[in-house]
Design a protein around this motif. Structure first.
Motif, short mmCIF file in Angstrom:
data_model
loop_
_atom_site.label_atom_id
_atom_site.label_comp_id
_atom_site.label_asym_id
_atom_site.label_seq_id
_atom_site.Cartn_x
_atom_site.Cartn_y
_atom_site.Cartn_z
N VAL A 50 0.84 -1.21 0.00
CA VAL A 50 0.00 0.00 0.00
C VAL A 50 0.87 1.26 0.00
CG1 VAL A 50 -1.78 1.29 1.24
CG2 VAL A 50 -1.90 -1.20 1.15
N ALA A 51 1.95 1.26 0.77
CA ALA A 51 2.84 2.43 0.81
C ALA A 51 3.43 2.73 -0.56
CB ALA A 51 3.95 2.21 1.84
N LEU A 52 3.87 1.69 -1.27
CA LEU A 52 4.40 1.89 -2.61
C LEU A 52 3.31 2.33 -3.58
CD1 LEU A 52 6.94 -1.07 -2.93
CD2 LEU A 52 7.46 1.37 -2.73
N ALA A 53 2.11 1.81 -3.41
CA ALA A 53 0.99 2.22 -4.27
C ALA A 53 0.70 3.71 -4.09
CB ALA A 53 -0.25 1.40 -3.95
N VAL A 54 0.77 4.19 -2.86
CA VAL A 54 0.56 5.62 -2.59
C VAL A 54 1.63 6.44 -3.29
CG1 VAL A 54 0.54 7.40 -0.81
CG2 VAL A 54 -0.63 5.22 -0.40
N ALA A 55 2.90 6.04 -3.11
CA ALA A 55 4.01 6.78 -3.70
C ALA A 55 3.96 6.79 -5.22
CB ALA A 55 5.33 6.20 -3.21
N LEU A 56 3.53 5.68 -5.80
CA LEU A 56 3.48 5.54 -7.27
C LEU A 56 2.17 6.02 -7.86
CD1 LEU A 56 5.02 1.95 -7.41
CD2 LEU A 56 6.12 4.03 -8.29
N GLU A 57 1.24 6.45 -7.00
CA GLU A 57 -0.10 6.84 -7.43
C GLU A 57 -0.74 5.71 -8.25
OE1 GLU A 57 0.15 10.61 -9.40
OE2 GLU A 57 0.73 11.67 -7.57
N ALA A 58 -0.65 4.51 -7.70
CA ALA A 58 -1.15 3.32 -8.38
C ALA A 58 -2.67 3.30 -8.44
CB ALA A 58 -0.64 2.06 -7.68
N GLU A 59 -3.17 2.57 -9.42
CA GLU A 59 -4.62 2.43 -9.61
C GLU A 59 -5.25 1.63 -8.47
OE1 GLU A 59 -8.17 3.04 -11.89
OE2 GLU A 59 -6.15 3.88 -12.10
N ARG A 60 -4.54 0.58 -8.02
CA ARG A 60 -5.09 -0.29 -6.98
C ARG A 60 -3.98 -1.21 -6.46
NH1 ARG A 60 -6.50 -2.01 -11.95
NH2 ARG A 60 -5.95 -4.16 -12.54
N VAL A 61 -4.30 -1.90 -5.37
CA VAL A 61 -3.44 -2.95 -4.83
C VAL A 61 -4.23 -4.25 -4.85
CG1 VAL A 61 -2.20 -3.82 -2.81
CG2 VAL A 61 -2.13 -1.38 -3.36
#
Length: 410
Positions: A158-169
């Motif tokens: 989740v932390a990497l998803a936030v940093a990468l502005e990911a679509e989802r986890v």
């Protein structure tokens, strides 16, 4: 191009053959035209073996060195998955936690993330690489390896998803999604298509082992959608998000349970010497988590404070209380083992009074004694004898009609 972060836990990575299966799955996922970051936990056999080696060397290994040791098991797993992806035609690179830009505080074994610099991952994604990250680890400000403790790989994702502005986890698990109860003990349980962040937090805090509360809290804070799905079967999982798009025709949406609960009780000679703040400040300073709390102050009866803790923290809690007995001012301590916590969960409970009464009434009819109670807007928890846990979960699942399919809003 959208970015998706996926996480595979230890059960999906137990053998080289399973690692190859995961490699083929992620290559297929990337083929749908997305940037893909894969978070992996360590192979369970490696983790157990490394911990065993440590215990054979010393009874009290330093937390810093244990972090370095257990982190290496996940690093080895990520390297093997990257090799498997390359072997089957994909482009991949493995990164240890310290290489991903995850900066943490100094608390070894239970570190918290301070900052994520995702520049290096972004550079690899731009080259078309699948980035395979060793989960549950980062690096401190003094450049020491740190690990996150329970739920660390999900928190990394989740932390990497936030940093990468990911679509989802997407969390690939040994189960198909989030169920109304544990299918192992409640045969009539069914998979929920959607769950709110708040409901998932309660499921996680109340005994469901699929997601850790830290990961859910982070996802809720940054509004990152989570999907829990099976790594074995290609079926739809459970979507975890802010608002659940369905008719709330069921007041209760799930039953959770937790075994091996212990009730600790400390007593005082007078009310003047009893201090909730002092007791729980001392326990918090020693990283002891307390759950349900009951204070009893009755005229003519010595006051008591009771609270529940997990079996794993029992010995440490007793040690801390005994060491602090004079400063805390209590006269005696007692405990009860063989307990469990069973909870009902549902966002609709907040606007529908009487749910708790219905729960207590059903448990009463079943002659299941309730020893402690805790409530919030979306959950009611009871502490009961552990040998009644399975029966209580089943009768409450039946009481609130959880086997019935929910009506989707039109």
């Amino acid at each position: 191009m959208e970015t998706v972060v996926v996480k595979f836990g230890g059960p999906a990575l137990t053998t080289p053959e399973k690692i190859v299966q995961v490699a083929k799955k992620v290559i297929k996922e990337q083929g749908r035209g997305i940037n893909l970051v894969v978070i992996v936990s360590s192979m369970p056999a490696l983790r157990r073996e490394f911990r065993q080696y440590a215990t054979e060397i010393t009874d009290e290994p330093s937390k810093r060195e244990m972090d370095a040791l257990v982190a290496s098991a996940a690093q080895m797993t990520s390297a093997m998955l990257a090799m498997a992806i390359q072997e089957h035609g994909g482009k991949a690179v493995s990164l240890a936690g310290w290489q991903t830009g995850i900066q943490t505080n100094q608390k070894h074994g239970n570190a918290r993330i301070d900052h994520v610099d995702s520049k290096r991952i972004e550079e690899y994604l731009a080259l078309g690489e699948i980035v395979v990250v060793a989960g549950f680890q980062g690096v401190t400000g003094t450049e020491n390896i740190s690990t996150f403790g329970k739920g660390g790989s999900e928190t990394s994702a989740v932390a990497l998803a936030v940093a990468l502005e990911a679509e989802r986890v997407e969390i690939f698990s040994s189960v198909e999604g989030i169920f109304t109860a544990d299918p192992e003990i409640v045969k009539e349980s069914r998979k929920l298509p959607e769950v709110s962040y708040d409901e998932m937090l309660e499921f996680a805090n109340l005994g469901a082992k699929i997601l850790h509360p830290r990961a859910v809290e982070l996802a809720k804070k940054y509004n990152i959608p989570l999907i829990v799905r099976s790594f074995v079967q290609d079926v739809e999982g459970t979507f975890i998000k802010g608002d659940v798009d369905m008719e709330k025709n069921l007041l209760v949406r799930g039953v959770a349970y937790e075994s091996d609960i212990i009730r600790l009780t400390i007593g005082y000679d007078s009310y003047e010497t009893a201090s909730l703040a002092e007791v729980f400040s001392v326990l918090a300073e020693n990283d002891i988590n307390v759950d349900i709390i009951v204070q009893a102050v009755i005229d003519g009866v010595k006051p008591t404070i009771s609270f529940t803790i997990s079996k794993d923290e029992f010995a440490e809690a007793l040690r801390v209380l005994e060491t602090s007995k004079l400063s805390l001012g209590f006269s005696f301590a007692d405990f009860e083992v063989g307990l469990a916590k069973v909870s009902i969960i549902g966002s609709a409970m907040a606007s529908n009074p009487g749910v708790a009464a219905r729960m207590f009434a059903r448990l009463g009819r079943e002659h299941i004694p309730v020893k402690m109670v805790s409530t919030s807007e979306i959950k009611v928890s009871v502490v009961i004898p552990q040998d009644e846990m399975v029966r209580a979960a089943n009768v409450l699942h039946e009481e609130f009609n959880l086997a019935m399919k929910e009506v989707t809003a039109s």
